[in-house]
Design a protein around this motif. Structure first.
Motif, mmCIF file in Angstrom:
data_model
loop_
_atom_site.group_PDB
_atom_site.id
_atom_site.type_symbol
_atom_site.label_atom_id
_atom_site.label_comp_id
_atom_site.label_asym_id
_atom_site.label_seq_id
_atom_site.Cartn_x
_atom_site.Cartn_y
_atom_site.Cartn_z
ATOM 1 N N SER A 69 0.839 -1.193 0.000
ATOM 2 C CA SER A 69 0.000 0.000 0.000
ATOM 3 C C SER A 69 0.878 1.248 0.000
ATOM 4 O O SER A 69 1.857 1.329 0.742
ATOM 5 C CB SER A 69 -0.922 0.007 1.218
ATOM 6 N N ILE B 241 -0.207 4.041 0.894
ATOM 7 C CA ILE B 241 -0.843 4.938 1.857
ATOM 8 C C ILE B 241 -1.215 4.112 3.078
ATOM 9 O O ILE B 241 -1.519 2.921 2.947
ATOM 10 C CB ILE B 241 -2.070 5.578 1.146
ATOM 11 N N HIS C 192 -3.436 1.065 -3.885
ATOM 12 C CA HIS C 192 -4.253 1.806 -2.916
ATOM 13 C C HIS C 192 -5.582 1.075 -2.955
ATOM 14 O O HIS C 192 -6.069 0.732 -4.026
ATOM 15 C CB HIS C 192 -4.383 3.256 -3.390
ATOM 16 N N SER D 72 -10.829 -0.681 0.877
ATOM 17 C CA SER D 72 -10.164 -0.478 2.169
ATOM 18 C C SER D 72 -11.078 -1.077 3.232
ATOM 19 O O SER D 72 -12.301 -0.961 3.160
ATOM 20 C CB SER D 72 -9.968 1.018 2.442
ATOM 21 N N ILE E 248 -3.054 11.093 -3.866
ATOM 22 C CA ILE E 248 -2.790 9.650 -4.018
ATOM 23 C C ILE E 248 -1.741 9.431 -5.120
ATOM 24 O O ILE E 248 -0.827 8.625 -4.982
ATOM 25 C CB ILE E 248 -4.106 8.880 -4.318
#
Ligand SMILES: Cc1cc2nc3c(=O)[nH]c(=O)nc-3n(C[C@H](O)[C@H](O)[C@H](O)COP(=O)(O)O)c2cc1C
Length: 413
Positions: free
Chosen positions: A63, A65, A107, A112, A141
């Protein structure tokens, strides 16, 4: 002998050379530590993969992030992970310097996990609604992807797989379903903007012609308005836009496209043909061929979903066992220009040494994946993933998970 087959010929990917045609597909295994760094378990898995001698090893979804992850113990490619990841790359190259190591960057967007992450979306999909992203959010992002790609390069990875498949963020933007009126929605040019700008910026900022950039792409997502469909409300497959997308990626430096299909959260059997519906593997062949026919000869086409084929002992009918095995189809598809490199996912967990064993003609020693999908059960439960069929450690872990959930009594264990 297997070692003399097309599968064991080398191939150029950009300026690098893969020793053979076998790709270890990205497999997230939920065994990173709290900070997203590799643990001993992660090391063990990859040491085996590197010893196994595949031409290309794609490191599982990292990931870019921290706040939007699909797995609690997911690897992350953040500045704080740099040291640990550099050490990891150095260690794997020491095990075997030959395999090309790619990091899959992602991402999770609408995938999520709401228990520990912020679910965000580009246009709410029924069942996967999240906070609606605006243009500034997407630009942020994009910056994180570029930073992570630079870090991959600086840590010594050979390249990145910019994830555009399986319903994760990169593919959410690309879907015809994303008909929202904004910079990143509606006409194809807007939906492809994120991927195209990311490729352009990565090429410029990494600035190393030897660094490989490519993408795993869902050629048909199998949901209305999904990737590779006729339009925002149609589930009907149409490869035209995917081909246009991949040609655009090629123009921006993509050295390979790794074909996949489906969205495992919704259309699992399509992404991972299993023993109940093994025939979907033929759809993957079709998608590989569509890409191979359309792209430049030097763009390497990798194909997914080969695990179900095994040694021919599968549930495919109307064909002799010896003409339905992994080896048979891998070689035939390379020869017939259906794809250049077959990739294995679940099979890589069942036997990381598959390339070495096949090369040495030890086919009868391969632990063939049974596509039981117990590995998926670990993933869904957010537990460290491994093969419960061939590893005692993971078999015991599975029994424990099921017992804790009350699905097993003492007498079963
Ligand atoms: C446990 C598990 C983890 C996976 N992790 C990833 C991942 O990190 N990135 C990705 O693109 N696909 C992931 N996949 C999908 C595989 O890479 C592959 O596309 C799919 O399993 C089909 O290939 P196979 O039939 O050879 O298993 C995962 C699949 C499983 C079962």
């Amino acid at each position: 002998m297997s070692g003399n087959s097309p599968l064991f010929t080398s191939i150029k990917i950009g300026n690098r050379t893969a020793e053979n045609r076998i790709v270890m597909n990205a497999m997230e295994c939920c065994d990173a530590d709290e900070a997203g760094n590799p643990t001993d378990k992660t090391y063990r898995r990859y040491e085996q993969l590197f010893e196994g001698g595949a031409g290309v090893i794609v490191v599982e979804a990292l990931s870019v992030i921290d706040e939007c992850k699909g797995r609690l113990h997911q690897l992350t490619a953040l500045p704080a992970n740099r040291k640990a990841l550099e050490k990891f790359v150095t260690a794997m190259k020491k095990v075997n310097e030959k395999p090309i190591m790619l990091w899959q960057l992602t991402h999770s967007g609408e995938l999520s996990h709401p228990d520990f992450s912020k679910r965000v979306c580009v246009k709410p999909l029924p069942g996967y609604e999240g906070e609606l992203l605006n243009e500034e959010d997407v630009e942020y992002i994009l910056d994180q992807f570029v930073l992570a790609a630079k870090m991959a390069h600086d840590c010594g990875a050979d390249g990145i797989d910019f994830k555009l498949c399986h319903g994760y963020f990169g593919s959410q933007l690309l879907r015809p379903y994303n008909d929202r009126k904004w910079k990143y929605g509606g006409p194809f040019e807007n939906r492809a903007r994120f991927a195209y700008e990311a490729y352009e910026r990565i090429a410029k900022e990494v600035n190393d012609p030897d660094f490989i950039v490519g993408s795993k792409v869902s050629v048909w997502e199998g949901i209305p308005g999904g990737m590779g469909t006729l339009g925002p409300d149609s589930p009907i497959p149409d490869p035209a836009e995917i081909i246009k997308l991949c040609r655009g990626l090629e123009e921006r430096g993509a050295k390979y496209i790794l074909q996949s299909a489906g969205n495992p959260s919704i259309t699992l059997a399509l992404t991972q043909p299993d023993k109940k519906i093994p025939d979907y593997v033929y759809l993957h062949f079709l998608f590989q061929k569509q890409l191979r026919d359309a792209l430049r000869p030097e763009t390497v086409v990798m194909g997914s979903a080969y695990s179900v084929l095994r040694n021919g002992s599968n549930n495919l009918r109307g064909v002799k066992d010896e003409e339905s095995s992994f080896l048979y189809w891998a070689n035939k598809n390379i020869r017939d220009k259906v794809c250049d490199m077959p990739a294995i996912g679940r099979q890589s967990l069942a036997d990381a040494y598959l390339p070495k064993k096949l090369k040495e003609g030890r086919e009868n020693e391969v632990h063939w994946c049974t596509t039981c999908d117990n590995c998926l059960e670990f993933l869904i439960r957010q537990k460290p993933v491994g093969c419960a069929t061939y590893s005692r450690e993971y078999a015991a872990a599975l029994v424990e998970i099921r017992r804790q959930e009350g699905r097993l009594t003492e007498k079963h264990t």
